[in-house]
Enzyme design. Structure first.
Site, PDB file in Angstrom:
ATOM      1  N   TRP A   5     -22.460 -26.367 121.908  1.00 19.27           N
ATOM      2  CA  TRP A   5     -21.573 -27.458 122.318  1.00 19.27           C
ATOM      3  C   TRP A   5     -21.964 -28.008 123.679  1.00 19.27           C
ATOM      4  O   TRP A   5     -21.988 -29.220 123.895  1.00 19.27           O
ATOM      5  CB  TRP A   5     -20.132 -26.977 122.294  1.00 19.27           C
ATOM      6  CG  TRP A   5     -19.083 -28.042 122.368  1.00 19.27           C
ATOM      7  CD1 TRP A   5     -17.931 -27.995 123.099  1.00 19.27           C
ATOM      8  CD2 TRP A   5     -19.034 -29.307 121.683  1.00 19.27           C
ATOM      9  NE1 TRP A   5     -17.185 -29.138 122.913  1.00 19.27           N
ATOM     10  CE2 TRP A   5     -17.849 -29.958 122.049  1.00 19.27           C
ATOM     11  CE3 TRP A   5     -19.913 -29.947 120.788  1.00 19.27           C
ATOM     12  CZ2 TRP A   5     -17.494 -31.220 121.561  1.00 19.27           C
ATOM     13  CZ3 TRP A   5     -19.564 -31.210 120.307  1.00 19.27           C
ATOM     14  CH2 TRP A   5     -18.370 -31.825 120.688  1.00 19.27           C
TER      15      TRP A   5
ATOM     16  N   LYS B 181     -28.182 -18.980 131.793  1.00 18.68           N
ATOM     17  CA  LYS B 181     -28.653 -17.726 132.383  1.00 18.68           C
ATOM     18  C   LYS B 181     -29.920 -17.201 131.718  1.00 18.68           C
ATOM     19  O   LYS B 181     -30.570 -16.298 132.246  1.00 18.68           O
ATOM     20  CB  LYS B 181     -27.553 -16.668 132.332  1.00 18.68           C
ATOM     21  CG  LYS B 181     -27.099 -16.284 130.937  1.00 18.68           C
ATOM     22  CD  LYS B 181     -25.967 -15.263 131.014  1.00 18.68           C
ATOM     23  CE  LYS B 181     -25.521 -14.837 129.613  1.00 18.68           C
ATOM     24  NZ  LYS B 181     -24.423 -13.837 129.668  1.00 18.68           N
TER      25      LYS B 181
ATOM     26  N   LYS C 144      -6.249 -22.746 116.672  1.00 14.90           N
ATOM     27  CA  LYS C 144      -6.786 -23.125 115.352  1.00 14.90           C
ATOM     28  C   LYS C 144      -7.900 -22.189 114.915  1.00 14.90           C
ATOM     29  O   LYS C 144      -8.160 -22.038 113.717  1.00 14.90           O
ATOM     30  CB  LYS C 144      -7.246 -24.587 115.361  1.00 14.90           C
ATOM     31  CG  LYS C 144      -8.287 -24.938 116.419  1.00 14.90           C
ATOM     32  CD  LYS C 144      -9.711 -24.712 115.982  1.00 14.90           C
ATOM     33  CE  LYS C 144     -10.668 -24.954 117.128  1.00 14.90           C
ATOM     34  NZ  LYS C 144     -12.072 -24.734 116.767  1.00 14.90           N
TER      35      LYS C 144
END
Length: 332
Positions: free
Chosen positions: A12, A32, A192
């Site tokens: 995302w 990282k 959700k």
């Protein structure tokens, strides 16, 4: 053109960074893992999280968090819930001015019941913190990366932050609506995932559309009950960050939570399912938090509580379904 930093190189975060870069902003990602950073900078790909996606040529990445923080006043937080506090502590150490934070994480902290925006606020010194918002809605990273039409909501207590998010992200394939219900948008996005896990289980068990439709509807009722108790506007759960996100997460093979639940329904243990996923499944951690919240606030959440017993107390999946169907008669 604005300078924007994206903290996190997962699916995302990468998809959103690509949108920002496509929108001609100067974007620097932080991750990282040096191999991922090198891949983004050299090949303009992130194969682990966005397979077969060519990223914008101007998108850059670094493994130096100070460099990323000093790069921009607007910072997108795209890391898992469990990493929020440690990452924000690192950001706070190196920040040199007030920063605007827009997070895209969907979870709740167990034991404290803190939402992501609360965790971010707590970890930042006031002189380094301008405000926080959340971007949430029915959105798979894979589809956004392919420039498929996607619509989400941005929520913040600060109107200016809502406007900033709308301005930097919107384009011909990514539409952003503003919402002033920060609590509701965060709660909807987090809870959700619980229902998506359960939906995956019903599919794994081979149940049909009837079961999933009932699960999603009653699941939305649980989300609304708890969200309202926490101060959310119940109408928020009828919008993009509520039922919109619920639909896409419960019905799509792209959904990590659905995939994990599907494996559980087919007989895998939680450890086996998580190992096979190889990515964060936020719904597992959120189920634990929501179960504790339901008890603390006196909110009836039978689906959530049954899923908790299945995940953490060894309840058999078939027995869990049987228990839900044989609950005491009641009004809708």
């Amino acid at each position: 053109m604005l300078q924007v930093s994206v903290i996190g190189t997962g699916s995302w975060g990468t998809a959103l960074a690509n949108v920002l870069s496509e929108n001609q902003h100067d974007v620097l990602m932080w991750g990282k893992t040096q191999t991922t950073v090198n891949e983004i900078n050299t090949h303009h790909t992130n194969a682990k999280y966005l397979k077969d996606t060519q990223l914008h040529h101007a998108l850059k990445a670094t493994s130096n968090i100070q460099q990323a923080v000093l790069h921009a006043k607007i910072i997108i937080i795209a890391v898992p819930t469990k990493a929020i506090r440690s990452v924000m502590q690192q950001i706070n150490e190196v920040a040199n001015e007030k920063k605007v934070f827009i997070h895209v994480s969907k979870g709740i902290e167990p034991t404290t019941f803190k939402r992501i925006s609360e965790m971010i606020t707590e970890e930042m010194d006031p002189e380094k913190f301008q405000g926080v918002g959340v971007l949430s809605g029915p959105s798979h990273a894979e589809e956004l990366a392919l420039k498929h039409p996607t619509t989400v909501a941005v929520a913040s207590d600060d109107k200016q932050i809502r406007q900033i998010a709308q301005d930097i992200f919107m384009n011909s394939y990514f539409r952003i609506y503003t919402n002033d219900d920060l609590i509701g948008v965060e709660i909807g996005g987090a809870l959700k995932n619980i229902i998506a896990l359960a939906a995956g289980i019903t599919d794994g068990l081979g149940y049909g559309d009837n079961a999933k439709a009932a699960l999603m509807t009653r699941g939305l009722a649980e989300i609304t009950r708890l969200g309202t108790k926490m101060g959310a506007d119940p109408l928020t759960f009828l919008g993009l960050a509520g039922i919109g996100d619920l639909i896409v997460t419960c019905t799509s093979v792209h959904s990590r939570n659905w995939k994990c639940g599907n494996m559980l329904g087919k007989g895998a243990s939680l450890d086996e399912a998580l190992a096979q996923m190889g990515m964060v499944v936020e719904g597992v951690r959120t189920t634990q938090a929501a179960n504790e919240m339901a008890q603390a606030f006196g909110v009836e959440m039978p689906i959530t509580q049954s899923l908790y017993k299945l995940l953490f107390e060894g309840l058999d999946v078939n027995e869990g379904v049987k228990n839900l169907m044989n609950r005491e008669k009641t009004n809708e």
